[in-house]
Design an enzyme around this catalytic site. Structure first.
Site, short mmCIF file in Angstrom:
data_model
loop_
_atom_site.label_atom_id
_atom_site.label_comp_id
_atom_site.label_asym_id
_atom_site.label_seq_id
_atom_site.Cartn_x
_atom_site.Cartn_y
_atom_site.Cartn_z
N LYS A 146 6.65 10.93 2.99
CA LYS A 146 5.44 10.10 2.83
C LYS A 146 4.36 10.91 2.16
CE LYS A 146 3.11 6.33 3.83
NZ LYS A 146 2.71 6.31 2.40
N LYS A 182 1.04 17.39 8.21
CA LYS A 182 0.09 16.36 8.65
C LYS A 182 0.83 15.31 9.48
CE LYS A 182 -2.72 15.24 5.32
NZ LYS A 182 -3.33 14.56 4.14
N LYS A 207 4.72 14.06 -2.13
CA LYS A 207 3.52 13.80 -2.93
C LYS A 207 3.95 13.51 -4.35
CE LYS A 207 -0.97 13.89 -2.15
NZ LYS A 207 -1.61 13.71 -0.85
N ASP A 257 -3.93 8.38 -3.61
CA ASP A 257 -4.54 9.70 -3.42
C ASP A 257 -5.70 9.77 -4.42
OD1 ASP A 257 -3.94 12.34 -1.88
OD2 ASP A 257 -4.30 13.03 -3.90
N THR A 282 -9.20 7.08 5.96
CA THR A 282 -9.35 8.54 5.91
C THR A 282 -10.73 8.93 6.44
OG1 THR A 282 -7.88 8.57 4.01
CG2 THR A 282 -9.13 10.57 4.43
N ASN A 341 -13.73 7.69 -1.88
CA ASN A 341 -13.26 6.81 -0.82
C ASN A 341 -13.40 7.45 0.57
OD1 ASN A 341 -12.02 4.52 0.25
ND2 ASN A 341 -10.05 5.60 0.28
N SER A 388 -1.46 4.22 6.88
CA SER A 388 -0.31 3.94 6.00
C SER A 388 0.93 3.68 6.84
CB SER A 388 -0.03 5.14 5.09
OG SER A 388 -0.80 5.07 3.93
#
Ligand code: GLU
Length: 431
Positions: free
Chosen positions: A68, A92, A104, A144, A188, A221, A358
């Site tokens: 992820k 994470k 990523k 991202d 986030t 964001n 997510s």
């Protein structure tokens, strides 16, 4: 790879290893990504010419579940950067007890130079190139830096066309109209605020009645949302910035006005808005570098990696740093900050609200049952505050930094999963 971002990232792992009981083999396997894909994406531009962009997708580790992690569109994207970001995603997800591994992706470009139609063709072209490398049970992308729900919507659509079936769970951070979760776009920043509040309540400083001063680097964001939560909770946000520079007002900025101004003009200015009329207030224009070294209680780097390094760490004056960006502090800066008595709360905890929601989005897509915003935020708070408390407790028990404690916590869960899967992976490729 001497001074690569990935080498720097794995130095944090080395520091945590002595506190955990995982085998040397397991630790060794966590130092390099499982698979890295580099692709060329040909895009027909509006003027009829063809441009070929470079893109990447990296699976770091999938022991705990499908990999992820987000997709970044930025001029600085490189394989090394994507690999280190995939490394952080692995830890994470483990630190938050989310049943995913780490990945990523990225494309090297400045998205601001592309028209909307070019951006859509690029996004679809990227999915064409990586379609066999992603999937709802294998690798699930998300937004991202400089990517957003609109782009996730195009990507989900392209993947669904290729597979000839609607596949909402292949990507998260989608528009709500296409199966996105409520609360994902603010997750986030909201998660970072929950962590900050949970930790601050346990610090001796919390007894002081004066409002805490905060500087936030980055008003995207994540940074703008955390700044807004802090403003609403009575903190004095004295400085914010974007990539062009920052603004500083010792008595505090009016964050709702700055958010409104940014939404209208895409720029950050020290404004106060009365209804639709915004006017400039007294302020000092500062550079991003100056923002980082302000004398504040809390510093929040919420932009890009490597903002605080061995070169400027001795100038930092904040008492606490909450890392909302991924990797804003280099490993050599960690030591300097620690020697100065500055407490750092790490990215793999503080910014994990995004991947947590997510995960909730993926669960909702797969079950077909959608949650209210209250339910999403309640679950987010529970998951991230539990991780924050466990990590802070581990830091106290082992007398380590919060960063090392976060890696200890993540390693315990990764190591247990690796050991439980047996040894096949040690001698069979791609198992
Ligand atoms: N890009 C975000 C991060 O770095 C979110 C990743 C995700 O939601 O998968 O954590």
């Amino acid at each position: 790879m001497a001074n690569s971002l990935l080498t720097d990232a794995s130095r944090r792992l080395d520091r945590a290893l002595k506190y955990v009981t995982i085998s040397e083999d397991t630790a060794e396997r966590l130092k390099a990504p499982k698979a890295s894909l580099k692709v060329s994406i040909p895009v027909r531009m509006d003027d009829g010419s063809l441009r070929v962009f470079e893109g990447y997708r990296v699976h770091f580790d999938d022991t705990r579940g499908p990999t992820k992690g987000g997709i970044r569109f930025h001029p600085q994207v490189s394989l090394d950067e994507v690999q280190s970001l995939a490394f952080w995603m692995t830890f994470k997800c483990a630190a938050l007890n989310i049943p995913f591994g780490g990945a990523k992706g990225g494309v090297t470009l400045n998205p601001k130079e592309l028209s909307k139609a070019e951006l859509e063709r690029l996004s679809r072209g990227y999915i064409d190139a990586i379609a066999n490398f992603i999937g709802p049970d294998t690798d699930i992308p998300a937004p991202d830096v400089y990517t957003n729900p609109m782009i996730m919507g195009w990507m989900m659509d392209q993947y669904s066309i290729i597979r000839q079936q609607r596949s909402p769970a292949v990507i998260t951070g989608k528009p709500v109209a296409l199966g996105g979760s409520l609360g994902r776009s603010t997750a986030t920043g909201t998660g970072a605020f929950y962590v900050l509040e949970a930790i601050m309540a346990q610090l001796p400083d919390s007894q002081k009645s004066t409002p805490k001063t905060v500087a936030v680097q980055g008003f995207g964001n994540a940074g703008s949302v955390v700044a807004r939560h802090l403003f609403d909770a009575g903190y004095t946000v004295v400085a914010v910035s974007d990539s062009r520079g920052g603004i500083y007002t010792p008595s505090g900025l009016d964050i709702p006005s700055i958010q409104k101004f940014k939404a209208d003009t895409r720029s950050v200015k020290a404004v106060y808005c009365d209804g639709s009329v915004c006017s400039l207030v007294d302020h000092t224009v500062i550079t991003n570098e100056e923002l980082l070294s302000l004398d504040v209680d809390i510093l929040i780097p919420a932009a890009l990696e490597n903002q605080i390094t061995g070169a400027n760490a001795d100038k930092i004056q904040a008492r606490y740093i909450f890392e909302v960006a991924n990797g804003p502090i280099s490993a050599d800066a960690d030591d300097i900050l620690e020697a100065k008595g500055i407490t750092v709360f790490p990215d793999i905890l503080v910014n994990a609200g995004g991947v947590t929601v997510s995960y909730f989005e993926w669960v909702q897509n797969r079950s077909g049952l959608y949650w209210s915003l209250e339910e999403v935020n309640q679950r987010l708070k529970k998951q991230i505050v539990t991780a924050a408390n466990t990590i802070w407790q581990l830091a106290k028990t082992h007398q380590t930094s919060a960063r090392t404690a976060a890696y200890i916590h993540a390693l315990n869960s990764l190591g247990a999963a690796m050991d439980a899967r047996g040894t096949r992976a040690d001698y069979v490729r791609n198992s």
